[in-house]
Write an enzyme that holds these catalytic residues in place. Structure first.
Site, PDB file in Angstrom:
ATOM      1  N   TRP A  10       0.813  -1.227   0.000  1.00 19.79           N
ATOM      2  CA  TRP A  10       0.000   0.000   0.000  1.00 19.79           C
ATOM      3  C   TRP A  10       0.841   1.269   0.000  1.00 19.79           C
ATOM      4  O   TRP A  10       0.330   2.353  -0.189  1.00 19.79           O
ATOM      5  CB  TRP A  10      -0.916   0.018   1.241  1.00 19.79           C
ATOM      6  N   GLU A  98      12.053   2.175  -3.776  1.00 23.03           N
ATOM      7  CA  GLU A  98      11.820   3.540  -3.262  1.00 23.03           C
ATOM      8  C   GLU A  98      12.679   3.781  -2.023  1.00 23.03           C
ATOM      9  O   GLU A  98      13.148   4.899  -1.783  1.00 23.03           O
ATOM     10  CB  GLU A  98      10.324   3.735  -2.959  1.00 23.03           C
ATOM     11  N   GLU A 168      11.679  -6.484  -9.192  1.00 25.92           N
ATOM     12  CA  GLU A 168      10.899  -5.300  -9.538  1.00 25.92           C
ATOM     13  C   GLU A 168      11.754  -4.356 -10.370  1.00 25.92           C
ATOM     14  O   GLU A 168      12.517  -3.544  -9.804  1.00 25.92           O
ATOM     15  CB  GLU A 168      10.449  -4.572  -8.272  1.00 25.92           C
ATOM     16  N   GLY A 174       5.031   1.700 -10.818  1.00 27.02           N
ATOM     17  CA  GLY A 174       4.162   2.878 -10.788  1.00 27.02           C
ATOM     18  C   GLY A 174       4.161   3.673 -12.082  1.00 27.02           C
ATOM     19  O   GLY A 174       3.683   4.795 -12.120  1.00 27.02           O
ATOM     20  N   SER A 214       3.796  -2.438 -12.100  1.00 27.26           N
ATOM     21  CA  SER A 214       2.577  -2.189 -12.878  1.00 27.26           C
ATOM     22  C   SER A 214       1.824  -3.472 -13.233  1.00 27.26           C
ATOM     23  O   SER A 214       1.261  -3.603 -14.322  1.00 27.26           O
ATOM     24  CB  SER A 214       2.906  -1.380 -14.145  1.00 27.26           C
ATOM     25  N   GLY A 235       1.695  -2.868  -6.249  1.00 24.59           N
ATOM     26  CA  GLY A 235       1.506  -1.549  -5.651  1.00 24.59           C
ATOM     27  C   GLY A 235       0.101  -1.031  -5.920  1.00 24.59           C
ATOM     28  O   GLY A 235      -0.860  -1.354  -5.212  1.00 24.59           O
ATOM     29  N   GLY A 236      -0.042  -0.235  -6.977  1.00 28.05           N
ATOM     30  CA  GLY A 236      -1.307   0.454  -7.274  1.00 28.05           C
ATOM     31  C   GLY A 236      -2.537  -0.446  -7.229  1.00 28.05           C
ATOM     32  O   GLY A 236      -3.562  -0.092  -6.627  1.00 28.05           O
TER      33      GLY A 236
HETATM   34  C1  PEP Z   1       5.599  -1.754  -5.912  1.00 26.01           C
HETATM   35  O1  PEP Z   1       5.529  -0.688  -5.334  1.00 26.01           O
HETATM   36  O2  PEP Z   1       6.212  -2.696  -5.394  1.00 26.01           O
HETATM   37  C2  PEP Z   1       4.947  -1.881  -7.212  1.00 26.01           C
HETATM   38  C3  PEP Z   1       5.180  -2.950  -7.923  1.00 26.01           C
HETATM   39  O3  PEP Z   1       4.133  -0.835  -7.593  1.00 26.01           O
HETATM   40  P1  PEP Z   1       3.152  -0.819  -8.873  1.00 26.01           P
HETATM   41  O4  PEP Z   1       2.429  -2.136  -8.909  1.00 26.01           O
HETATM   42  O5  PEP Z   1       2.217   0.332  -8.629  1.00 26.01           O
HETATM   43  O6  PEP Z   1       4.007  -0.627 -10.076  1.00 26.01           O
END
Ligand code: PEP
Length: 253
Positions: A10, A98, A168, A174, A214, A235-236
Site C-alpha cells: 500500500w 523507493e 521489480e 508505478g 505495474s 503496488g497500485g
Molecule cells: C511496488 O511498489 O512494489 C509496485 C510494484 O508498484 P506498482 O504495482 O504500482 O508498479
C-alpha cells in the site's frame, strides 16, 4: 512445491479508517473467491498492522513495508522487527526500490535488515531490480547478481530458504510500463540460476520469486503463467479490492 504469493504494497496510502475499510473488503472478497492454496498478503503502513492482523485471520496475511536494522534503542521515529512481529504481522518488505532510492539503503544495510527480520521469525520479501539506464545499457544481469550477492548470499542456507525474492524493474514501478512476460521470465530464470549456484537446486526450486511493476489483472495471467514467476508484489492495484482479489484469483485459472 514453492508457494504462489500475491503481496500488496500500500506504500504511504490509506489513513486508518480507509485502511480498515479497504482491508475488510479485500478479506471478504478473497475469502469468497480464493480456491487454491495461494497466499495473499497486504503490506500496510505501521499504523494499520495490529488491526489488520486481527481482521485478516488466515485469509489475508499482513506485512510491514520496512523495519529498522537494530533490535531496539535510541532511533527516534523508527520501528523494529520485534515490534512488527508483536502485532501479528508475518512479512516485511526489505529493499524496495523507493527505499533504496529515497533513503539511500545499500545492499549492506539491507543484509542487516534481512538478518533482523529473520531473527524475529518474520519473512523478508527482498526486492531487487534494475533502473531504466541499467536495462538500456545491458548491465541488468550484473546489477541483479550484485544485489543478490551483497544483499542475500551471505545468509546461511537455512535462513535463505525462508526468503521471498521480488524482482521489480525500477522502470516498471508505478509507471504503467510492465516488463513483458518474456523479459520478466528471463530475469526470474537468471535469479533462480544464481540461487542454485549459491545454495543448490533444492533451495532454488523452493524459493518463491515474485514479479512487481505495474502488474494488474489484465497482464497478470500471462506473467504468472511463466515457469519462474511465482506471484506478484503489487503496488497500485492493491489499493482496489476488486483488482487485488482478481490478482489472487489469477492462480485459479
Ligand atoms: C511496488 O511498489 O512494489 C509496485 C510494484 O508498484 P506498482 O504495482 O504500482 O508498479
Amino acid at each position: 512445491m514453492r508457494k504462489k504469493i500475491v503481496a500488496g504494497n500500500w506504500k504511504m496510502n490509506m489513513d486508518y479508517a480507509e485502511g480498515i475499510s479497504l482491508f475488510s473488503e479485500i478479506v471478504n472478497m478473497v475469502r469468497d473467491e480464493q480456491k487454491g492454496d495461494q497466499v495473499a498478503v497486504i503490506c500496510a503502513p505501521y499504523i494499520h498492522l495490529n488491526s489488520l492482523a486481527k481482521l485478516g485471520g488466515n485469509t489475508v496475511k499482513i506485512g510491514a513495508q520496512n523495519c529498522h536494522q537494530n533490535e531496539s534503542g535510541a532511533y527516534t521515529g523508527e520501528i523494529s522487527a520485534k515490534m512488527v512481529k508483536s502485532v501479528g504481522a508475518e512479512y516485511v518488505i526489505v529493499g524496495h526500490s523507493e527505499r533504496r532510492q529515497y533513503y539511500a539503503e545499500s545492499d549492506a544495510l539491507l543484509l542487516e535488515k534481512t538478518n533482523i527480520v529473520l531473527k524475529n521469525n518474520l519473512i523478508p520479501i527482498f526486492c531487487i531490480g534494475e533502473t531504466l539506464d541499467e536495462r538500456n545499457n545491458g548491465s541488468y544481469f550484473d546489477i541483479i547478481k550484485s544485489q543478490l550477492t551483497n544483499g542475500l548470499f551471505s545468509l546461511s542456507e537455512d535462513d535463505f530458504s525462508k526468503v521471498i525474492v521480488a524482482y521489480e524493474p525500477v522502470w516498471a514501478i508505478g509507471t504503467g510500463l510492465t516488463a513483458s512476460s518474456a523479459q520478466a521470465q528471463e530475469v526470474h530464470a537468471f535469479i533462480r540460476q544464481q540461487i542454485q549456484a549459491q545454495y543448490g537446486e533444492a533451495v532454488a526450486q523452493n524459493t518463491s520469486i515474485l514479479y512487481g511493476g505495474s502488474c494488474n489483472p489484465k497482464n497478470a495471467e500471462e506473467l504468472f503463467s511463466q515457469q519462474d514467476i511465482d506471484g506478484g508484489l503489487i503496488g497500485g492495484a492493491s489499493l482496489k479490492s476488486r483488482d487485488f482479489t482478481d490478482l489472487v484469483k489469477t492462480f485459479n485459472s
